[in-house]
Design a protein around this motif. Sequence first.
Motif, mmCIF file in Angstrom:
data_model
loop_
_atom_site.group_PDB
_atom_site.id
_atom_site.type_symbol
_atom_site.label_atom_id
_atom_site.label_comp_id
_atom_site.label_asym_id
_atom_site.label_seq_id
_atom_site.Cartn_x
_atom_site.Cartn_y
_atom_site.Cartn_z
ATOM 1 N N ILE A 147 59.337 33.757 40.822
ATOM 2 C CA ILE A 147 58.118 35.189 40.687
ATOM 3 C C ILE A 147 56.829 34.397 40.837
ATOM 4 O O ILE A 147 56.102 33.406 41.237
ATOM 5 C CB ILE A 147 58.003 34.917 38.627
ATOM 6 C CG1 ILE A 147 59.922 34.697 38.570
ATOM 7 C CG2 ILE A 147 56.386 35.547 38.015
ATOM 8 C CD1 ILE A 147 59.589 35.457 37.296
ATOM 9 N N GLU A 148 55.951 35.725 41.744
ATOM 10 C CA GLU A 148 55.001 35.511 42.248
ATOM 11 C C GLU A 148 53.393 36.623 41.725
ATOM 12 O O GLU A 148 53.914 38.293 41.560
ATOM 13 C CB GLU A 148 54.729 35.453 43.352
ATOM 14 C CG GLU A 148 52.955 35.289 43.788
ATOM 15 C CD GLU A 148 51.951 34.635 43.339
ATOM 16 O OE1 GLU A 148 51.519 34.627 42.836
ATOM 17 O OE2 GLU A 148 52.662 33.219 43.524
ATOM 18 N N ARG A 149 52.380 36.301 41.069
ATOM 19 C CA ARG A 149 52.318 38.013 40.762
ATOM 20 C C ARG A 149 51.580 38.153 41.094
ATOM 21 O O ARG A 149 50.440 39.436 41.319
ATOM 22 C CB ARG A 149 50.713 37.322 39.642
ATOM 23 C CG ARG A 149 49.854 36.775 39.351
ATOM 24 C CD ARG A 149 49.308 36.234 37.975
ATOM 25 N NE ARG A 149 47.370 36.093 38.608
ATOM 26 C CZ ARG A 149 46.271 36.494 37.786
ATOM 27 N NH1 ARG A 149 46.345 36.487 36.236
ATOM 28 N NH2 ARG A 149 45.073 36.193 38.143
ATOM 29 N N ASN A 150 50.205 36.960 42.571
ATOM 30 C CA ASN A 150 49.312 37.321 43.884
ATOM 31 C C ASN A 150 49.987 38.719 44.189
ATOM 32 O O ASN A 150 51.246 37.769 45.381
ATOM 33 C CB ASN A 150 48.817 36.170 44.321
ATOM 34 C CG ASN A 150 47.641 36.665 45.315
ATOM 35 O OD1 ASN A 150 48.357 37.365 46.749
ATOM 36 N ND2 ASN A 150 47.400 36.880 45.342
ATOM 37 N N GLU A 151 49.765 39.774 44.652
ATOM 38 C CA GLU A 151 50.959 40.947 45.390
ATOM 39 C C GLU A 151 50.952 40.416 47.247
ATOM 40 O O GLU A 151 51.378 40.171 47.809
ATOM 41 C CB GLU A 151 50.190 41.744 45.357
ATOM 42 C CG GLU A 151 51.099 42.817 46.250
ATOM 43 C CD GLU A 151 52.572 43.085 45.920
ATOM 44 O OE1 GLU A 151 53.380 42.917 46.353
ATOM 45 O OE2 GLU A 151 52.986 42.921 44.536
ATOM 46 N N ALA A 184 53.007 37.380 47.378
ATOM 47 C CA ALA A 184 54.691 37.776 46.974
ATOM 48 C C ALA A 184 55.004 38.576 47.928
ATOM 49 O O ALA A 184 55.876 38.158 48.345
ATOM 50 C CB ALA A 184 54.759 38.153 45.938
ATOM 51 N N GLU A 185 54.228 39.161 48.433
ATOM 52 C CA GLU A 185 54.826 39.969 50.103
ATOM 53 C C GLU A 185 55.503 39.109 51.178
ATOM 54 O O GLU A 185 56.409 39.081 52.092
ATOM 55 C CB GLU A 185 53.985 40.897 50.755
ATOM 56 C CG GLU A 185 54.194 41.548 51.707
ATOM 57 C CD GLU A 185 55.293 42.832 51.366
ATOM 58 O OE1 GLU A 185 56.572 42.812 52.356
ATOM 59 O OE2 GLU A 185 55.373 42.987 50.430
ATOM 60 N N THR A 196 57.829 40.386 40.254
ATOM 61 C CA THR A 196 56.257 39.474 39.611
ATOM 62 C C THR A 196 55.946 39.756 38.810
ATOM 63 O O THR A 196 54.907 39.128 37.720
ATOM 64 C CB THR A 196 55.130 41.545 39.813
ATOM 65 O OG1 THR A 196 55.645 41.879 39.532
ATOM 66 C CG2 THR A 196 55.323 41.479 41.934
ATOM 67 N N SER A 197 56.906 39.220 37.450
ATOM 68 C CA SER A 197 57.366 39.339 35.959
ATOM 69 C C SER A 197 58.289 38.908 35.866
ATOM 70 O O SER A 197 59.166 38.929 36.285
ATOM 71 C CB SER A 197 57.005 39.993 35.514
ATOM 72 O OG SER A 197 56.705 39.976 33.882
#
Length: 206
Positions: free
Chosen positions: A91-95, A98-99, A112-113
């Motif tokens: 899970i990673e909120r920084n796009e 995350a990409e 993302t959540s």
Amino acid sequence: PITLDSFRVVACSSCGVAYTMPRPDSLDRYYPRKYRAYGPLVTGVLRTLYGLRVSRWVRLKPGGGSVLEIGCGPGLMLSSFRRRGWSVCGIERNEAAAETARQALGSNSILTSIEDLPVNAHFDLIVMFHVLEHIGEPVVLLRECARRLAPRGLLIINVPNFSSWQSRFSGSKWMHLDVPRHLVHYTPETMAKTLGSAGLAVSSMS
């Protein structure tokens, strides 16, 4: 250092938990665009350090297992788990981060959540490495982690120690205060209380 805004770290007189005040309505302006966008040297060092940690953790379940990393960044730690045969999810909120992780691990592996996880998803290991101090409502997240643990599953949390000698020596200049990105500042005692409030039992702490 990004905005020159000032903050206080205050402690609850009842439970002793220290937290950052005031808490911004949005933290977006306090995270630079390249937050956790590591260069090749730092990436190499982190890959080595994470590999050492993961090599210890996978011994907890020698036959392989499943791991969820909350705040997985570009996926360096999850990649180390996968190389050792584990099923991974992050899970990673920084796009942007995350990409990068999706490119390394597959689009289905990075969300993302925690609410985006399938209802029946459970994990042998959940890892939060320098993440919980960024969470304004930690008990809510920890209860969800507890719900997501498989039988005999473990949650591993790493946070700065607010009562460490480095913290006491450096005072307001301690690098790990990192206000306002760090919203809660834990000691071993307040960490144990917070985990207990979420229905989790501490098996070891160091």
